[in-house]
Structures are given as structure tokens and as C-alpha cells.
Design a protein around this motif. Structure first.
Motif, PDB file in Angstrom:
ATOM      1  N   LYS A 250       0.895  -1.155  -0.082  1.00 39.66           N
ATOM      2  CA  LYS A 250      -0.080   0.088   0.163  1.00 39.66           C
ATOM      3  C   LYS A 250       0.762   1.300   0.123  1.00 39.66           C
ATOM      4  CE  LYS A 250      -3.237  -2.334   2.978  1.00 39.66           C
ATOM      5  NZ  LYS A 250      -4.096  -2.199   4.342  1.00 39.66           N
ATOM      6  N   LEU A 251       0.264   2.190  -0.509  1.00 42.50           N
ATOM      7  CA  LEU A 251       0.913   3.750  -0.470  1.00 42.50           C
ATOM      8  C   LEU A 251       0.087   4.792  -0.823  1.00 42.50           C
ATOM      9  CD1 LEU A 251       3.749   5.389  -0.928  1.00 42.50           C
ATOM     10  CD2 LEU A 251       3.560   5.282  -3.242  1.00 42.50           C
ATOM     11  N   GLU A 252       0.175   5.671  -0.074  1.00 41.77           N
ATOM     12  CA  GLU A 252      -0.431   6.849  -0.302  1.00 41.77           C
ATOM     13  C   GLU A 252       0.428   8.070  -0.329  1.00 41.77           C
ATOM     14  OE1 GLU A 252      -3.981   7.888   2.237  1.00 41.77           O
ATOM     15  OE2 GLU A 252      -4.407   5.859   2.394  1.00 41.77           O
ATOM     16  N   ALA A 253       0.469   9.104  -1.204  1.00 41.02           N
ATOM     17  CA  ALA A 253       1.240  10.141  -1.421  1.00 41.02           C
ATOM     18  C   ALA A 253       0.857  11.588  -1.757  1.00 41.02           C
ATOM     19  CB  ALA A 253       2.502   9.738  -2.164  1.00 41.02           C
ATOM     20  N   ILE A 254       1.181  12.412  -1.146  1.00 39.68           N
ATOM     21  CA  ILE A 254       0.491  13.970  -1.584  1.00 39.68           C
ATOM     22  C   ILE A 254       1.652  14.829  -1.753  1.00 39.68           C
ATOM     23  CG2 ILE A 254      -1.670  13.231  -0.205  1.00 39.68           C
ATOM     24  CD1 ILE A 254      -0.759  15.455   1.914  1.00 39.68           C
ATOM     25  N   HIS A 255       1.341  15.975  -2.585  1.00 41.33           N
ATOM     26  CA  HIS A 255       2.060  17.070  -2.883  1.00 41.33           C
ATOM     27  C   HIS A 255       0.897  18.172  -2.383  1.00 41.33           C
ATOM     28  CE1 HIS A 255       4.652  20.385  -3.779  1.00 41.33           C
ATOM     29  NE2 HIS A 255       3.765  20.651  -4.774  1.00 41.33           N
ATOM     30  N   GLY A 261       2.991  27.400   2.634  1.00 36.48           N
ATOM     31  CA  GLY A 261       4.221  26.786   1.843  1.00 36.48           C
ATOM     32  C   GLY A 261       3.791  25.570   1.345  1.00 36.48           C
ATOM     33  N   SER A 262       4.714  24.804   0.551  1.00 34.61           N
ATOM     34  CA  SER A 262       4.424  23.457  -0.001  1.00 34.61           C
ATOM     35  C   SER A 262       5.247  22.282   0.768  1.00 34.61           C
ATOM     36  CB  SER A 262       4.792  23.557  -1.430  1.00 34.61           C
ATOM     37  OG  SER A 262       6.088  23.607  -1.813  1.00 34.61           O
ATOM     38  N   TYR A 263       4.460  21.053   0.648  1.00 36.28           N
ATOM     39  CA  TYR A 263       5.108  19.940   1.333  1.00 36.28           C
ATOM     40  C   TYR A 263       4.723  18.584   0.522  1.00 36.28           C
ATOM     41  CZ  TYR A 263       1.068  18.928   3.801  1.00 36.28           C
ATOM     42  OH  TYR A 263      -0.113  18.711   4.303  1.00 36.28           O
ATOM     43  N   ASN A 264       5.654  17.651   0.744  1.00 34.58           N
ATOM     44  CA  ASN A 264       5.205  16.344   0.271  1.00 34.58           C
ATOM     45  C   ASN A 264       5.207  15.454   1.414  1.00 34.58           C
ATOM     46  OD1 ASN A 264       5.534  17.053  -2.539  1.00 34.58           O
ATOM     47  ND2 ASN A 264       7.822  17.140  -1.848  1.00 34.58           N
ATOM     48  N   ALA A 265       4.340  14.353   1.251  1.00 28.75           N
ATOM     49  CA  ALA A 265       4.043  13.546   2.609  1.00 28.75           C
ATOM     50  C   ALA A 265       3.598  12.260   1.957  1.00 28.75           C
ATOM     51  CB  ALA A 265       3.270  13.931   3.501  1.00 28.75           C
ATOM     52  N   ALA A 266       4.015  11.025   2.673  1.00 30.56           N
ATOM     53  CA  ALA A 266       3.573   9.853   2.047  1.00 30.56           C
ATOM     54  C   ALA A 266       3.514   8.783   3.309  1.00 30.56           C
ATOM     55  CB  ALA A 266       4.758   9.271   1.095  1.00 30.56           C
ATOM     56  N   THR A 267       2.412   7.772   3.062  1.00 30.50           N
ATOM     57  CA  THR A 267       2.367   6.437   3.996  1.00 30.50           C
ATOM     58  C   THR A 267       2.442   5.554   3.409  1.00 30.50           C
ATOM     59  OG1 THR A 267       1.201   7.891   5.773  1.00 30.50           O
ATOM     60  CG2 THR A 267       1.015   5.528   5.582  1.00 30.50           C
ATOM     61  N   GLY A 268       3.253   4.394   3.649  1.00 29.64           N
ATOM     62  CA  GLY A 268       3.344   3.110   2.679  1.00 29.64           C
ATOM     63  C   GLY A 268       3.889   2.076   3.529  1.00 29.64           C
ATOM     64  N   GLY A 269       3.389   0.874   2.931  1.00 29.67           N
ATOM     65  CA  GLY A 269       3.741  -0.310   3.678  1.00 29.67           C
ATOM     66  C   GLY A 269       3.024  -1.649   3.241  1.00 29.67           C
TER      67      GLY A 269
END
Length: 385
Positions: A250-255, A261-269
């Protein structure tokens, strides 16, 4: 929408009533907060189909009474949605709920509905969202288009409620970047498809952030409070899930970008399931996920460099017995959070459920520090009708 005579009376009614109790073994940070509470939930559900099942209506109101927190005593329309299904397309109008996401510990991509935070700190409970939705089904995937004409502010516990910030959030002082405030029309679209063992979703959202920035200020009485500020953001997201035998990857990722401001984040496993353990009907799942946010120490979320591990036990019995236990460990310090959820049906109309949530060694500069005395044990009894 035109309802023919008798539609409402011919529909199906269901729902539940729930009695919930929570006990907090540690003394609260504020003397106004109670060590235990009792609450009652009523959630009926009405569903009707007509026009050869091309049209349907779903209505789910919600009401909770809480013995201690006036803010947690609240009502909501979770859903009041009309659906028309055509050939290769579908439209919805009204108040609805939409879920995006595949991971267990944190749903980064789930952005349509606002979090009903007074229900549970895990963020799984959502407020109903006014929406217009058009879905187009093609050979190359499904396109969902959303117009969201009414914004819902996040709910927060009151001064007497547990699991609140210190100082508390004053929702009466909420501020907006948009001049239209809660009347701003948000837009979203999502493409989803499956290719072999892979389920894929790509989405974009443009509108008012569901996650407010909390800034200190003073209310009319001169008390220091936190003031929620809802900025305009643009978020592009990806969610993936691959089914490989007994493995789920599984993976979830966002920009996300906004004036702050701007950022990137992710959760995966992954989730790996042992089917029929010890020659029984039970399945045992092992879960592991990594939570990342590139803002690191500047992140407004506590999960910027964390590891989640958990177990899911499914009995596969007539009583739908289930247990989920997990720990989120902060890899930058000694802090960790533990959660256990268990449920079991009793006959055809009753269910018991329990939850234990614990925080330990949370550093003072961590957003979770505000809950470090809010360990709790919860027991609920639900009657379905």
C-alpha cells in the motif's frame, strides 16, 4: 428530483443506538475535565430505490449526547444523497461521504469530508459534505468530478472535554483565507483504475483545507485560545494497492501547496495475512507502514518520521469477532502511541466493542504532548434495528 407518491413510506429503515463509556485513568491537565464520560448515539438510516433501480435516496442523520462535553453533544446529517445511475455514468447530489485511501495508520489522500474530531482522535469519523458528483466509467478507468459548494469546519472538544488541545480551540473565532469563507466552492477530480494486481487512484483537490492552522490568540474574555485558520490549498495525490497472494502492498502520497508553503508526505507499507492459523477459521494479519512528511520538525502533524506496526485478527465466525492492535513509534525520539480495537456481535441485533488508546514518553514539543495524560479505555454496546 421528483419523488413519486409512496416512495418514502416504501423505503427501508435501519440504523443503531449505541451506549458508550470512557474512563481516563490519569488526572487531566485541566481541572474542568472529567475522568469519565457517558454518551449515547442514535444513527438511523433510510434507503430507497425506484425507477428500475436507476434512482436512489440515502438519508443518515446522526445525534450524540455526551454527559461531560457540550461540544461533543452534537448532531449532523452524515448523508442525504440522491443518486441517478445511467449507462456508463452516475450522478449524485446532496450531502454525502467519500473515502479515498488504502493505508491503515494515516489517510493522507482522504480530503473530501471534514473530520469530526470530537468523535474519535483517530480522524476516521467524518462530517457530511454538500456535493455534486459526476462519475464516468470508461474502459481505461473511472473519472469522478466533484463540486463542493459548502465547507464544514472541523469539530473540536470543548473546555470540559478530554482529548483536547491546551489551550483549547475556539471555533467561534475561525478565520478563512477566502473572502467567501465557508461558501467557497471547492473542486476535486479523481481517476481510478485497476491494472492486473494493482489498484490505482490519482486525484487533485483545489479549495479550502480541511486541516486548519492553529494560531494562539485571545477570545472576548481575554483567555488565551487557539484560533483555526482555513487556507486555500491545492493537493495532488496518489494511492496504490497491489495484491500479491497473501500480501497487500500500500502507498498514499500527496503534494500540497498553499500560502503557508508546500510539502510532500507519504505513508506506505504492507499487510501480510496468515490464512487459517493453527488449522482454524481465523486469519492473522501483520501490518507495517512508514509515515513521512518532508517538513520534519516544522510539520503540523505528529507523524513526520514514524513507524507503524500492528496485528489484525479476524475470527471469521458468525459473531464477526475482530481485533486490531497497533503501535506508532516516533523514530526521532522515545514517544509512541498504542491503540487496540476489538468487537464482537451478540446475536443478530447487538454488538460490543472496546478500545484502548495510550500515549507514552511524548516530548513536550510534539503535537501529541497535549494528549499525554489522556490514555483511555472505552466500552460500547450497540443495538441495531
Amino acid at each position: 428530483m421528483l419523488l413519486i407518491p409512496g416512495v418514502l413510506s416504501a423505503g427501508e429503515w435501519s440504523g443503531f443506538v449505541e451506549l458508550q463509556g470512557r474512563h481516563f485513568p490519569q488526572q487531566a491537565m485541566d481541572r474542568d475535565q472529567s475522568d469519565q464520560l457517558l454518551s449515547i448515539v442514535v444513527q438511523p438510516e433510510y434507503y430507497q430505490r425506484w425507477d428500475n433501480d436507476r434512482q436512489s435516496l440515502l438519508f443518515i442523520p446522526f445525534l450524540r449526547w455526551d454527559s461531560e462535553d457540550d461540544e461533543r453533544t452534537h448532531g449532523d446529517i452524515r448523508e442525504l444523497i440522491w443518486t441517478y445511475a445511467g449507462d456508463g455514468w452516475e450522478t449524485k447530489a446532496g450531502i454525502g461521504k467519500v473515502f479515498w485511501g488504502v493505508t491503515e495508520a494515516l489517510h493522507l489522500v482522504d480530503i473530501i469530508n471534514q473530520t469530526d474530531l470530537i468523535e474519535n482522535p483517530d480522524g476516521e469519523q467524518k462530517l457530511g459534505q454538500p456535493m455534486l458528483k459526476l462519475s464516468l466509467e470508461k474502459d481505461w478507468g473511472i473519472i469522478d468530478l466533484y463540486a463542493l459548494p459548502g465547507f464544514r469546519e472541523r469539530t473540536y472538544p470543548g473546555e470540559a472535554g478530554r482529548l483536547r488541545t491546551h489551550p483549547h480551540v475556539d471555533t467561534d473565532l475561525a478565520e478563512y483565507q477566502s473572502d467567501r469563507e465557508e461558501r467557497h466552492i471547492d473542486l476535486a477530480l479523481r481517476w481510478s483504475h485497476f491494472i492486473g494486481d494493482w489498484d490505482i487512484g490519482i486525484a487533485h483537490f483545489d479549495g479550502t483545507s480541511r486541516d486548519p492552522l492553529l494560531t494562539p490568540g485571545r477570545n472576548s474574555g481575554g483567555e488565551i485560545v487557539l484560533i483555526p485558520f482555513y487556507e486555500q490549498i491545492r493537493q495532488t495525490s496518489l494511492d496504490l494497492q497491489a495484491t500479491k497472494g497473501d500480501w497487500l502492498w500500500k502507498l498514499e502520497a500527496i503534494h500540497r501547496a498553499g500560502d503557508s508553503g508546500s510539502y510532500n508526505a507519504a505513508t506506505g507499507g504492507f499487510e501480510y495475512t496468515l490464512v487459517g492459523i493453527a488449522d482454524s477459521d481465523m486469519d492473522l494479519g501483520f501490518l507495517g507502514e512508514y509515515l513521512y512528511d518532508d517538513r520534519r520538525d516544522d510539520a503540523t502533524t505528529p507523524f513526520e518520521n514514524d513507524l507503524f506496526v500492528g496485528l489484525r485478527l479476524t475470527a471469521n465466525d458468525v459473531d464477526d469477532s475482530e481485533l486490531l492492535a497497533g503501535v506508532i513509534k516516533d523514530l526521532d525520539d522515545d514517544g509512541w502511541m498504542f491503540n487496540l480495537e476489538a468487537s464482537r456481535r451478540i446475536g443478530n441485533h447487538w454488538k460490543t466493542s472496546a478500545q484502548i488508546r495510550l500515549w507514552s514518553d511524548i516530548p513536550i514539543d510534539d503535537p501529541l504532548f497535549t494528549f499525554h495524560r489522556d490514555d483511555y479505555f472505552e466500552l460500547a454496546i450497540t443495538r441495531f434495528f
